[in-house]
Each structure stands twice: as C-alpha cells, then as structure tokens.
Design a protein around this motif. Structure first.
Motif, short mmCIF file in Angstrom:
data_model
loop_
_atom_site.label_atom_id
_atom_site.label_comp_id
_atom_site.label_asym_id
_atom_site.label_seq_id
_atom_site.Cartn_x
_atom_site.Cartn_y
_atom_site.Cartn_z
N VAL A 149 2.29 -19.35 -13.39
CA VAL A 149 3.65 -19.58 -12.89
C VAL A 149 4.70 -19.28 -13.96
CG1 VAL A 149 5.23 -21.28 -11.90
CG2 VAL A 149 2.80 -21.31 -11.26
N LYS A 150 4.54 -19.87 -15.13
CA LYS A 150 5.58 -19.75 -16.15
C LYS A 150 5.58 -18.38 -16.83
CE LYS A 150 7.53 -22.18 -20.12
NZ LYS A 150 7.41 -23.36 -21.03
N TRP A 151 4.40 -17.93 -17.28
CA TRP A 151 4.33 -16.67 -18.02
C TRP A 151 3.97 -15.48 -17.13
CZ3 TRP A 151 0.95 -19.53 -22.14
CH2 TRP A 151 1.79 -20.37 -22.89
N GLY A 152 3.36 -15.72 -15.99
CA GLY A 152 3.05 -14.65 -15.05
C GLY A 152 1.98 -13.69 -15.51
N TRP A 153 1.07 -14.14 -16.36
CA TRP A 153 0.00 -13.27 -16.84
C TRP A 153 -1.06 -13.02 -15.77
CZ3 TRP A 153 -1.02 -15.60 -22.41
CH2 TRP A 153 0.13 -15.39 -23.18
N VAL A 154 -1.30 -14.00 -14.93
CA VAL A 154 -2.30 -13.88 -13.87
C VAL A 154 -1.71 -14.44 -12.59
CG1 VAL A 154 -4.28 -14.06 -15.44
CG2 VAL A 154 -3.29 -16.14 -14.45
N LYS A 155 -2.41 -14.18 -11.46
CA LYS A 155 -1.98 -14.76 -10.20
C LYS A 155 -2.31 -16.25 -10.17
CE LYS A 155 -2.52 -10.54 -7.46
NZ LYS A 155 -3.21 -9.92 -6.30
N PRO A 156 -1.37 -17.10 -9.76
CA PRO A 156 -1.64 -18.55 -9.77
C PRO A 156 -2.67 -18.97 -8.71
CG PRO A 156 0.50 -18.09 -8.80
CD PRO A 156 0.01 -16.80 -9.36
N THR A 157 -2.82 -18.17 -7.65
CA THR A 157 -3.82 -18.47 -6.63
C THR A 157 -4.67 -17.23 -6.37
OG1 THR A 157 -2.27 -17.88 -4.85
CG2 THR A 157 -2.39 -20.21 -5.50
N VAL A 158 -5.80 -17.45 -5.74
CA VAL A 158 -6.75 -16.37 -5.47
C VAL A 158 -6.62 -15.94 -4.02
CG1 VAL A 158 -9.21 -15.76 -5.43
CG2 VAL A 158 -8.32 -17.23 -7.24
N SER A 159 -6.66 -14.64 -3.78
CA SER A 159 -6.57 -14.12 -2.42
C SER A 159 -7.87 -14.39 -1.66
CB SER A 159 -6.28 -12.62 -2.44
OG SER A 159 -7.36 -11.91 -3.03
N THR A 160 -7.85 -14.11 -0.38
CA THR A 160 -9.04 -14.36 0.45
C THR A 160 -10.20 -13.45 0.06
OG1 THR A 160 -8.15 -12.82 2.10
CG2 THR A 160 -7.71 -15.17 2.42
N ASP A 161 -9.90 -12.26 -0.51
CA ASP A 161 -10.98 -11.36 -0.94
C ASP A 161 -11.63 -11.81 -2.24
OD1 ASP A 161 -10.59 -9.64 1.24
OD2 ASP A 161 -8.96 -8.60 0.20
N ALA A 162 -10.93 -12.61 -3.04
CA ALA A 162 -11.46 -13.19 -4.29
C ALA A 162 -12.09 -12.12 -5.19
CB ALA A 162 -12.47 -14.28 -3.97
N TYR A 163 -11.24 -11.19 -5.63
CA TYR A 163 -11.72 -10.15 -6.55
C TYR A 163 -12.06 -10.76 -7.91
CZ TYR A 163 -9.81 -6.99 -3.04
OH TYR A 163 -9.52 -6.35 -1.86
N LEU A 164 -12.90 -10.03 -8.67
CA LEU A 164 -13.37 -10.56 -9.95
C LEU A 164 -12.22 -10.81 -10.92
CD1 LEU A 164 -16.69 -8.61 -10.70
CD2 LEU A 164 -16.41 -11.05 -10.22
N ASP A 165 -11.24 -9.91 -10.96
CA ASP A 165 -10.13 -10.12 -11.89
C ASP A 165 -9.31 -11.35 -11.55
OD1 ASP A 165 -9.32 -8.89 -9.55
OD2 ASP A 165 -7.60 -7.90 -10.49
N GLU A 166 -9.28 -11.72 -10.25
CA GLU A 166 -8.57 -12.93 -9.85
C GLU A 166 -9.35 -14.19 -10.19
OE1 GLU A 166 -6.16 -11.30 -5.91
OE2 GLU A 166 -8.14 -12.20 -5.65
#
Length: 307
Positions: A156-173
């Motif tokens: 949320v603050k730094w935006g380096w990664v997605k705060p939640t995981v999508s339904t496909d749940a990719y490895l990077d997420e």
C-alpha cells in the motif's frame, strides 16, 4: 528399501483411519449440520428429518463414517451445503495453496539454511548474534501482525507489490504471502541448522577430514552440512502439512482463495462436508510428506540403511 516403503504404507493405514475418524467425530458429533444449513432460521421438523435421512445423519456415527470412507475410495468427498461437490472446491483451492506452500518452502530452505550455516560457522561473532536476535524477533511476532505490516508497507505505502492476490494467483503475486507464511518456520530452520552445525563441527569425522587437508568448502558442504541437515529435513517435512493447513491467516490477509480460505468459510458456516473433506486430504499430505522425509535420510547419511 522396497520392504521398508511397503511397511510404512501399511503403518499409515491405521493412522489415516484414526485421524479421519477423530475429525469426522468432532465435526459431526459436536454440531448439527442440518441446523447450520438453515442459519438463524429454525428448520421445519419434517424438512429437517428428511434431510437427516438423505444425509444418513439419523444413523449411528460409525455407520456414517463407514459410508463416508466408502465415498472417499470412490473419489467422492460429498457435496457442500451450497450444492457444489467438495471435489470441485478442492480442484480450485489445492493448486493455489500448493503453489503458495512451495514458495514458502523454497524461501524457508534457501534463507533459513543459509543463515543457519553462516551463523553456525561464526558462533559467538556479531553475525551469529544478529541472526539469533532476528530469529527471536520473527518467532515473537504473530503471523497476522507481520502479514498486515508487510502488506501495508510493501503493497500500500511503497507499492512494490500488489497488496492482494488475484483469483489466478500467479507465482509473482505469491512472493509476499509466501514470505509471510514462511517467516516463523524460517526462523526455526535457521536455529535448527545453526545448532546442528555447531554440534557436528566437533565430530570425529569432521576433524579427520580437516586432518586430511581437505579444503574448508568441501569439509563444510560434503561432510558437515550433509549430516547436519537431517533434523532440518525432518522439520521441513512435517512443516509442509502444517503450512498447507495453517495458511488460513495468510490467505485471509491477501485474499487468496486456497485451502485456508475454504476451511475458514467451512468452519464459519459450519459446512461439515467441506471441512472434513479438506482436512482428510491434508492428513494424506502430512503422512506422505513424512514418508518422503524418512527416505531422504539415506540420501543425506549413507550410514542409514532400511531393511
């Protein structure tokens, strides 16, 4: 080796039966699935009686269990209260949690063993003290705290990664959820590797290897580390089932629709078929993970032989 595997598989049968019976008993005997289906509304007595008869809930508990086990051997784990087969829920949930668990295990092995080796080879120094303090802090922080903090800072603050995981749940997420899930186990692996390495460093075979003039890297990797990993492999093997079943908090934080999410929903809604079905599969995962760990002992230590 073959005889040992067969013997272990036979020993797993009573363990599986006992575990699943206890799960079945706790879920069905200590609650009313029919009342849970209707929620806050009181069911009509005739309707409730008909549903109990269809679900065999009017039968003794041991008959219900035998019927359930017969369904399992046919690949039928029953139907959830929403009308969806439990196997369909498993087909969508287990692949997601399996990917999350693999990410957590890889992080746990790479970071935990590396820190443990560095700490064990430098006992009493600044690095060793820093690693011990780090692991103590990690173990002391609950998963829901570390999860929300890392989600807020990195997502949320730094935006380096997605705060939640999508339904496909990719490895990077799944990298950040994998780190959160692996943190506590990583700390235990680090301490276990350090302790085992420190104990084996004083063993006769290590002194013999050093006396032969072998390079330090070879002494550490081929002799010291190989034998020191036996308790670590034991812990990681038992941790696989624990991570898959204990991902409820992590999956809730990052909105991952995996095994933990389905178990949480099943417990919250008292969806007995879902809870019993998922936990039954987790029992099988735990049993086979322990079997694989026992077989890996002979790979790590050639002195171990199975009759």
């Amino acid at each position: 080796m073959g005889r040992y595997v067969i013997r272990r598989l036979l020993q797993m049968i009573p363990v599986f039966i006992g575990s699943t019976f206890l799960i079945f008993f706790m879920v069905y005997a200590l609650g009313d699935p029919v009342a849970a289906m209707f929620g806050d509304r009181a069911p009509d007595p005739a309707t409730a009686a008909r549903i109990r008869e269809e679900l065999l809930l009017d039968q003794p508990l041991w008959k219900q269990y035998l019927h359930y086990m017969g369904q399992i051997f046919r690949g039928d784990f029953g139907t959830a209260f929403n009308g969806q087969p439990v196997t369909e829920l498993m087909g969508t949930a287990f692949p997601v949690t399996l990917r999350l668990t693999l990410v957590a295990i890889v992080i746990e092995i790479i970071v935990g063993v590396t820190l443990g080796v560095l700490s064990g080879l430098r006992r009493g120094r600044t690095l060793d003290t820093s690693v011990l303090v780090f692991t103590l802090v990690v173990v002391s922080i609950p998963t829901f705290v570390s999860g929300y903090v890392l989600q807020f800072l990195l997502g949320v603050k730094w935006g380096w990664v997605k705060p939640t995981v999508s339904t496909d749940a990719y490895l990077d997420e799944l990298l950040l959820p994998g780190v959160v899930l692996a943190l506590v186990s990583l700390a235990y692996v680090t301490r276990l590797t350090r302790t085992s390495l420190a104990e084996n460093a004083r063993a006769d075979y290590v002194r013999t290897a050093v006396a032969k003039g072998l390079p330090r890297r070879r002494v550490v990797t081929r002799h010291l580390l190989r034998n020191s990993l036996i308790p670590v492999v034991t812990f990681i093997g038992t941790d696989i089932g624990q991570l898959m079943g204990g991902a409820i908090v992590t999956e809730r934080i990052f909105n991952i629709h995996g095994v933990g999410f389905q178990l949480y929903q099943g417990i919250l809604r008292q969806n007995s078929p879902t809870v019993v079905g998922f936990v039954t599969v987790l029992v099988l995962v735990f049993l086979f993970a322990n079997l694989v760990v026992d077989l890996l002992y002979a790979v790590l230590d050639p002195r171990i032989r199975y009759a």
